[in-house]
Design a protein around this motif. Structure first.
Motif, mmCIF file in Angstrom:
data_model
loop_
_atom_site.group_PDB
_atom_site.id
_atom_site.type_symbol
_atom_site.label_atom_id
_atom_site.label_comp_id
_atom_site.label_asym_id
_atom_site.label_seq_id
_atom_site.Cartn_x
_atom_site.Cartn_y
_atom_site.Cartn_z
ATOM 1 N N CYS A 168 -8.625 -37.494 25.333
ATOM 2 C CA CYS A 168 -8.565 -36.513 26.417
ATOM 3 C C CYS A 168 -9.960 -36.092 26.880
ATOM 4 C CB CYS A 168 -7.780 -35.283 25.973
ATOM 5 S SG CYS A 168 -6.011 -35.573 25.706
ATOM 6 N N ARG A 169 -10.860 -35.899 25.939
ATOM 7 C CA ARG A 169 -12.207 -35.446 26.302
ATOM 8 C C ARG A 169 -13.056 -36.553 26.900
ATOM 9 N NH1 ARG A 169 -11.101 -32.720 21.588
ATOM 10 N NH2 ARG A 169 -12.281 -34.172 20.289
ATOM 11 N N GLY A 170 -12.538 -37.764 26.901
ATOM 12 C CA GLY A 170 -13.275 -38.866 27.517
ATOM 13 C C GLY A 170 -13.064 -38.983 29.014
ATOM 14 N N TYR A 171 -12.163 -38.173 29.577
ATOM 15 C CA TYR A 171 -11.859 -38.238 31.003
ATOM 16 C C TYR A 171 -12.307 -36.981 31.728
ATOM 17 C CZ TYR A 171 -8.815 -42.299 30.305
ATOM 18 O OH TYR A 171 -8.323 -43.544 30.012
ATOM 19 N N GLU A 172 -12.673 -37.149 32.975
ATOM 20 C CA GLU A 172 -12.953 -36.009 33.833
ATOM 21 C C GLU A 172 -11.632 -35.417 34.319
ATOM 22 O OE1 GLU A 172 -15.493 -37.201 36.991
ATOM 23 O OE2 GLU A 172 -17.184 -37.706 35.667
ATOM 24 N N THR A 173 -11.689 -34.189 34.814
ATOM 25 C CA THR A 173 -10.484 -33.552 35.335
ATOM 26 C C THR A 173 -9.965 -34.338 36.530
ATOM 27 O OG1 THR A 173 -11.326 -31.392 34.661
ATOM 28 C CG2 THR A 173 -9.515 -31.418 36.249
ATOM 29 N N PRO A 174 -8.708 -34.778 36.510
ATOM 30 C CA PRO A 174 -8.168 -35.547 37.643
ATOM 31 C C PRO A 174 -8.151 -34.706 38.922
ATOM 32 C CG PRO A 174 -6.768 -35.769 35.706
ATOM 33 C CD PRO A 174 -7.729 -34.666 35.414
ATOM 34 N N PRO A 175 -8.370 -35.323 40.071
ATOM 35 C CA PRO A 175 -8.319 -34.586 41.337
ATOM 36 C C PRO A 175 -6.981 -33.882 41.528
ATOM 37 C CG PRO A 175 -9.210 -36.789 41.658
ATOM 38 C CD PRO A 175 -8.685 -36.748 40.262
ATOM 39 N N GLY A 176 -7.035 -32.661 42.010
ATOM 40 C CA GLY A 176 -5.816 -31.931 42.314
ATOM 41 C C GLY A 176 -5.152 -31.275 41.116
ATOM 42 N N THR A 177 -5.809 -31.295 39.957
ATOM 43 C CA THR A 177 -5.235 -30.659 38.774
ATOM 44 C C THR A 177 -6.095 -29.466 38.364
ATOM 45 O OG1 THR A 177 -6.462 -32.033 37.193
ATOM 46 C CG2 THR A 177 -4.334 -32.860 37.962
ATOM 47 N N ALA A 178 -5.564 -28.629 37.484
ATOM 48 C CA ALA A 178 -6.294 -27.458 37.011
ATOM 49 C C ALA A 178 -7.494 -27.874 36.159
ATOM 50 C CB ALA A 178 -5.360 -26.564 36.199
ATOM 51 N N PHE A 179 -8.493 -27.000 36.091
ATOM 52 C CA PHE A 179 -9.724 -27.330 35.373
ATOM 53 C C PHE A 179 -9.468 -27.588 33.890
ATOM 54 C CE2 PHE A 179 -9.184 -22.867 34.519
ATOM 55 C CZ PHE A 179 -9.699 -22.675 33.243
ATOM 56 N N ASP A 180 -8.379 -26.995 33.351
ATOM 57 C CA ASP A 180 -8.070 -27.158 31.930
ATOM 58 C C ASP A 180 -6.963 -28.188 31.692
ATOM 59 O OD1 ASP A 180 -6.031 -25.678 33.062
ATOM 60 O OD2 ASP A 180 -5.892 -24.238 31.412
ATOM 61 N N PHE A 181 -6.815 -29.111 32.621
ATOM 62 C CA PHE A 181 -5.761 -30.128 32.521
ATOM 63 C C PHE A 181 -5.782 -30.826 31.170
ATOM 64 C CE2 PHE A 181 -4.397 -34.571 32.946
ATOM 65 C CZ PHE A 181 -3.161 -34.443 33.546
ATOM 66 N N TRP A 182 -6.952 -31.308 30.757
ATOM 67 C CA TRP A 182 -7.027 -32.067 29.507
ATOM 68 C C TRP A 182 -6.919 -31.165 28.291
ATOM 69 C CZ3 TRP A 182 -5.668 -36.708 29.864
ATOM 70 C CH2 TRP A 182 -6.024 -37.505 30.953
ATOM 71 N N ARG A 225 -5.061 -28.521 28.067
ATOM 72 C CA ARG A 225 -3.631 -28.236 27.906
ATOM 73 C C ARG A 225 -2.881 -29.454 27.394
ATOM 74 N NH1 ARG A 225 -1.238 -27.573 32.328
ATOM 75 N NH2 ARG A 225 -2.912 -27.790 33.850
ATOM 76 N N ALA A 226 -3.261 -30.641 27.886
ATOM 77 C CA ALA A 226 -2.614 -31.865 27.411
ATOM 78 C C ALA A 226 -2.883 -32.070 25.924
ATOM 79 C CB ALA A 226 -3.121 -33.063 28.209
ATOM 80 N N GLU A 227 -4.134 -31.896 25.529
ATOM 81 C CA GLU A 227 -4.498 -32.071 24.120
ATOM 82 C C GLU A 227 -3.760 -31.073 23.233
ATOM 83 O OE1 GLU A 227 -8.412 -31.641 21.219
ATOM 84 O OE2 GLU A 227 -8.691 -31.753 23.391
ATOM 85 N N ALA A 228 -3.703 -29.816 23.663
ATOM 86 C CA ALA A 228 -3.035 -28.785 22.864
ATOM 87 C C ALA A 228 -1.537 -29.056 22.741
ATOM 88 C CB ALA A 228 -3.280 -27.409 23.493
ATOM 89 N N ALA A 229 -0.926 -29.497 23.837
ATOM 90 C CA ALA A 229 0.511 -29.772 23.805
ATOM 91 C C ALA A 229 0.832 -30.925 22.856
ATOM 92 C CB ALA A 229 1.011 -30.091 25.212
ATOM 93 N N ILE A 230 0.045 -31.977 22.907
ATOM 94 C CA ILE A 230 0.298 -33.126 22.037
ATOM 95 C C ILE A 230 0.029 -32.766 20.579
ATOM 96 C CG2 ILE A 230 -0.366 -35.508 21.499
ATOM 97 C CD1 ILE A 230 -1.056 -35.824 24.501
ATOM 98 N N ALA A 231 -1.053 -32.030 20.342
ATOM 99 C CA ALA A 231 -1.361 -31.610 18.973
ATOM 100 C C ALA A 231 -0.244 -30.737 18.415
ATOM 101 C CB ALA A 231 -2.692 -30.855 18.945
ATOM 102 N N GLY A 232 0.254 -29.807 19.228
ATOM 103 C CA GLY A 232 1.344 -28.950 18.780
ATOM 104 C C GLY A 232 2.585 -29.746 18.433
ATOM 105 N N ARG A 233 2.888 -30.743 19.262
ATOM 106 C CA ARG A 233 4.067 -31.581 19.003
ATOM 107 C C ARG A 233 3.899 -32.367 17.716
ATOM 108 N NH1 ARG A 233 7.134 -34.364 17.225
ATOM 109 N NH2 ARG A 233 8.802 -35.619 18.172
ATOM 110 N N LEU A 234 2.721 -32.891 17.463
ATOM 111 C CA LEU A 234 2.471 -33.657 16.254
ATOM 112 C C LEU A 234 2.574 -32.785 15.005
ATOM 113 C CD1 LEU A 234 -0.515 -35.814 17.521
ATOM 114 C CD2 LEU A 234 1.666 -36.723 16.723
#
Length: 210
Positions: free
Chosen positions: A109-123, A125-134
Protein backbone atom coordinates in the motif's frame (compact mmCIF):
# COMPACT_ATOMS: atom_id res chain seq x y z
CA UNK A 1 0.04 -0.49 -11.36
CA UNK A 2 1.68 -2.30 -14.25
CA UNK A 3 -0.24 -3.19 -17.40
CA UNK A 4 -1.60 -6.66 -18.03
CA UNK A 5 1.18 -7.76 -20.40
CA UNK A 6 3.89 -6.53 -18.03
CA UNK A 7 2.25 -8.49 -15.23
CA UNK A 8 2.19 -11.66 -17.31
CA UNK A 9 5.89 -11.24 -18.02
CA UNK A 10 6.63 -10.67 -14.34
CA UNK A 11 4.97 -13.98 -13.45
CA UNK A 12 7.55 -15.77 -15.57
CA UNK A 13 10.35 -13.98 -13.72
CA UNK A 14 8.94 -14.56 -10.24
CA UNK A 15 11.50 -15.52 -7.59
CA UNK A 16 10.77 -18.01 -4.79
CA UNK A 17 8.65 -16.56 -2.00
CA UNK A 18 10.60 -16.96 1.22
CA UNK A 19 10.61 -13.54 2.88
CA UNK A 20 8.22 -10.62 3.50
CA UNK A 21 9.48 -8.61 0.52
CA UNK A 22 8.84 -11.51 -1.85
CA UNK A 23 5.35 -11.95 -0.39
CA UNK A 24 4.61 -8.25 -0.91
CA UNK A 25 5.71 -8.55 -4.53
CA UNK A 26 3.51 -11.62 -5.05
CA UNK A 27 0.46 -9.96 -3.51
CA UNK A 28 0.93 -6.79 -5.55
CA UNK A 29 1.52 -8.61 -8.82
CA UNK A 30 -1.48 -10.89 -8.50
CA UNK A 31 -3.85 -8.22 -7.14
CA UNK A 32 -3.05 -5.99 -10.12
CA UNK A 33 -3.53 -8.90 -12.51
CA UNK A 34 -6.81 -10.02 -10.96
CA UNK A 35 -8.42 -6.59 -10.96
CA UNK A 36 -7.41 -5.73 -14.53
CA UNK A 37 -8.26 -9.14 -15.95
CA UNK A 38 -11.75 -9.08 -14.47
CA UNK A 39 -12.51 -5.50 -15.50
CA UNK A 40 -11.41 -5.87 -19.11
CA UNK A 41 -12.76 -9.38 -19.64
CA UNK A 42 -16.12 -8.29 -18.29
CA UNK A 43 -16.17 -5.12 -20.40
CA UNK A 44 -15.40 -7.15 -23.53
CA UNK A 45 -18.05 -9.73 -22.74
CA UNK A 46 -20.69 -7.11 -21.93
CA UNK A 47 -20.06 -4.94 -25.00
CA UNK A 48 -19.63 -7.80 -27.50
CA UNK A 49 -18.76 -6.64 -31.00
CA UNK A 50 -18.45 -3.07 -29.77
CA UNK A 51 -15.72 -3.93 -27.26
CA UNK A 52 -12.84 -2.60 -29.36
CA UNK A 53 -14.53 0.77 -29.68
CA UNK A 54 -15.55 0.82 -26.02
CA UNK A 55 -12.03 0.18 -24.75
CA UNK A 56 -10.77 3.18 -26.71
CA UNK A 57 -13.43 5.57 -25.44
CA UNK A 58 -11.92 8.25 -23.15
CA UNK A 59 -14.88 8.02 -20.78
CA UNK A 60 -14.44 4.25 -20.45
CA UNK A 61 -10.69 4.58 -19.91
CA UNK A 62 -11.30 7.04 -17.10
CA UNK A 63 -13.96 4.82 -15.53
CA UNK A 64 -11.78 1.71 -15.88
CA UNK A 65 -8.83 3.46 -14.23
CA UNK A 66 -11.04 4.53 -11.34
CA UNK A 67 -12.44 1.00 -11.01
CA UNK A 68 -8.95 -0.53 -11.00
CA UNK A 69 -7.80 1.50 -8.02
CA UNK A 70 -11.02 1.10 -6.06
CA UNK A 71 -11.06 -2.66 -6.58
CA UNK A 72 -7.34 -3.25 -6.16
CA UNK A 73 -7.50 -3.25 -2.32
CA UNK A 74 -10.35 -5.77 -2.47
CA UNK A 75 -8.23 -8.16 -4.52
CA UNK A 76 -5.23 -7.47 -2.29
CA UNK A 77 -7.30 -8.43 0.75
CA UNK A 78 -8.42 -11.69 -0.82
CA UNK A 79 -4.86 -12.63 -1.69
CA UNK A 80 -3.60 -11.76 1.78
CA UNK A 81 -6.30 -13.92 3.40
CA UNK A 82 -5.43 -16.77 1.02
CA UNK A 83 -1.70 -16.53 1.82
CA UNK A 84 -2.32 -16.38 5.57
CA UNK A 85 -4.47 -19.51 5.35
CA UNK A 86 -1.75 -21.42 3.51
CA UNK A 87 0.92 -20.34 5.98
CA UNK A 88 -0.99 -20.76 9.24
CA UNK A 89 -0.26 -24.50 9.69
CA UNK A 90 3.44 -23.58 9.66
CA UNK A 91 3.19 -20.82 12.27
CA UNK A 92 3.34 -21.18 16.06
CA UNK A 93 1.36 -17.99 16.67
CA UNK A 94 -1.53 -17.30 14.29
CA UNK A 95 -1.89 -13.66 15.36
CA UNK A 96 1.82 -12.98 14.90
CA UNK A 97 1.59 -14.49 11.43
CA UNK A 98 -1.47 -12.40 10.61
CA UNK A 99 0.37 -9.28 11.75
CA UNK A 100 3.30 -10.23 9.54
CA UNK A 101 1.08 -10.70 6.49
CA UNK A 102 -0.56 -7.35 7.32
CA UNK A 103 2.88 -5.75 7.37
CA UNK A 104 3.56 -7.18 3.90
CA UNK A 105 0.27 -5.68 2.74
CA UNK A 106 1.32 -2.36 4.24
CA UNK A 107 4.50 -2.43 2.19
CA UNK A 108 2.39 -2.80 -0.95
CA UNK A 109 0.00 0.00 0.00
CA UNK A 110 2.77 2.45 0.86
CA UNK A 111 4.40 1.83 -2.49
CA UNK A 112 1.62 3.64 -4.36
CA UNK A 113 0.66 7.27 -4.61
CA UNK A 114 -2.90 8.32 -3.79
CA UNK A 115 -5.07 7.42 -6.81
CA UNK A 116 -6.72 10.37 -8.58
CA UNK A 117 -10.16 11.19 -7.26
CA UNK A 118 -9.72 9.38 -3.94
CA UNK A 119 -9.26 10.65 -0.39
CA UNK A 120 -5.75 11.50 0.80
CA UNK A 121 -5.87 8.56 3.24
CA UNK A 122 -7.02 6.02 0.64
CA UNK A 123 -4.08 3.68 1.23
CA UNK A 124 -4.06 4.15 5.00
CA UNK A 125 -7.69 3.07 5.15
CA UNK A 126 -7.09 0.15 2.79
CA UNK A 127 -4.13 -1.05 4.84
CA UNK A 128 -6.04 -0.74 8.12
CA UNK A 129 -9.07 -2.57 6.76
CA UNK A 130 -7.02 -5.49 5.46
CA UNK A 131 -4.94 -5.68 8.64
CA UNK A 132 -8.11 -5.71 10.74
CA UNK A 133 -9.58 -8.50 8.65
CA UNK A 134 -6.42 -10.58 8.95
CA UNK A 135 -6.10 -10.13 12.72
CA UNK A 136 -9.79 -10.82 13.31
CA UNK A 137 -9.62 -13.93 11.15
CA UNK A 138 -6.61 -15.36 13.00
CA UNK A 139 -8.91 -16.75 15.68
CA UNK A 140 -11.13 -18.64 13.24
CA UNK A 141 -10.48 -21.54 10.85
CA UNK A 142 -9.08 -20.37 7.49
CA UNK A 143 -11.71 -19.61 4.88
CA UNK A 144 -11.90 -21.89 1.83
CA UNK A 145 -10.08 -20.12 -1.00
CA UNK A 146 -13.04 -20.33 -3.36
CA UNK A 147 -15.21 -18.50 -0.82
CA UNK A 148 -12.83 -15.63 0.03
CA UNK A 149 -14.01 -13.30 -2.80
CA UNK A 150 -17.60 -13.51 -1.56
CA UNK A 151 -16.70 -11.11 1.27
CA UNK A 152 -15.97 -8.25 -1.11
CA UNK A 153 -17.99 -9.32 -4.15
CA UNK A 154 -20.72 -6.69 -3.83
CA UNK A 155 -18.24 -3.83 -3.44
CA UNK A 156 -16.17 -5.09 -6.39
CA UNK A 157 -19.24 -5.40 -8.59
CA UNK A 158 -20.48 -1.91 -7.67
CA UNK A 159 -17.17 -0.40 -8.84
CA UNK A 160 -17.20 -1.89 -12.34
CA UNK A 161 -17.03 0.64 -15.21
CA UNK A 162 -20.32 -0.46 -16.77
CA UNK A 163 -23.60 1.37 -16.19
CA UNK A 164 -25.71 -0.41 -13.52
CA UNK A 165 -28.62 -0.74 -15.93
CA UNK A 166 -26.48 -2.90 -18.20
CA UNK A 167 -25.08 -5.27 -15.58
CA UNK A 168 -28.08 -6.13 -13.43
CA UNK A 169 -27.79 -9.90 -13.89
CA UNK A 170 -24.02 -10.28 -14.00
CA UNK A 171 -23.13 -10.40 -10.31
CA UNK A 172 -22.62 -14.16 -10.23
CA UNK A 173 -20.56 -14.08 -13.42
CA UNK A 174 -18.20 -11.45 -12.03
CA UNK A 175 -17.94 -13.16 -8.64
CA UNK A 176 -17.12 -16.51 -10.25
CA UNK A 177 -14.43 -14.78 -12.31
CA UNK A 178 -12.88 -13.47 -9.10
CA UNK A 179 -13.08 -16.90 -7.47
CA UNK A 180 -11.38 -18.57 -10.45
CA UNK A 181 -8.60 -15.98 -10.53
CA UNK A 182 -7.95 -16.30 -6.81
CA UNK A 183 -7.78 -20.08 -7.13
CA UNK A 184 -5.15 -19.65 -9.86
CA UNK A 185 -3.17 -17.35 -7.59
CA UNK A 186 -3.50 -19.94 -4.81
CA UNK A 187 -2.05 -22.63 -7.07
CA UNK A 188 0.82 -20.30 -7.99
CA UNK A 189 1.46 -19.53 -4.32
CA UNK A 190 1.64 -23.23 -3.46
CA UNK A 191 4.24 -23.73 -6.20
CA UNK A 192 6.33 -20.63 -5.46
CA UNK A 193 6.24 -20.28 -1.68
CA UNK A 194 8.44 -21.83 0.99
CA UNK A 195 5.73 -21.94 3.70
CA UNK A 196 7.84 -22.91 6.75
CA UNK A 197 10.49 -20.28 6.03
CA UNK A 198 7.98 -17.61 5.05
CA UNK A 199 5.76 -18.21 8.08
CA UNK A 200 8.80 -18.02 10.36
CA UNK A 201 10.00 -14.76 8.80
CA UNK A 202 6.56 -13.16 8.86
CA UNK A 203 5.89 -14.15 12.46
CA UNK A 204 9.13 -12.56 13.57
CA UNK A 205 8.55 -9.06 12.20
CA UNK A 206 6.65 -6.39 14.18
CA UNK A 207 3.19 -5.17 13.11
CA UNK A 208 3.14 -2.57 10.34
CA UNK A 209 1.53 0.11 12.54
CA UNK A 210 -0.85 0.38 15.46
Amino acid sequence: MAGLMELLASFRRAAPIGDPAALSAFLDRHAAFMVQKCIYEYARARSGLLSTKLLEEPAFKTAAERAKWRNYPLCLQGLAIMAEGVLRPHAEDARALAAGVAAAVGTVCRGYETPPGTAFDFWDRAEAAIAGRLIDGAGSPPCAVKDIPIETAEAFFANLPIHPDLRSYDFRLVTNNQRANLLRAYEAFLKEADPPRLARRLSAIPPARA
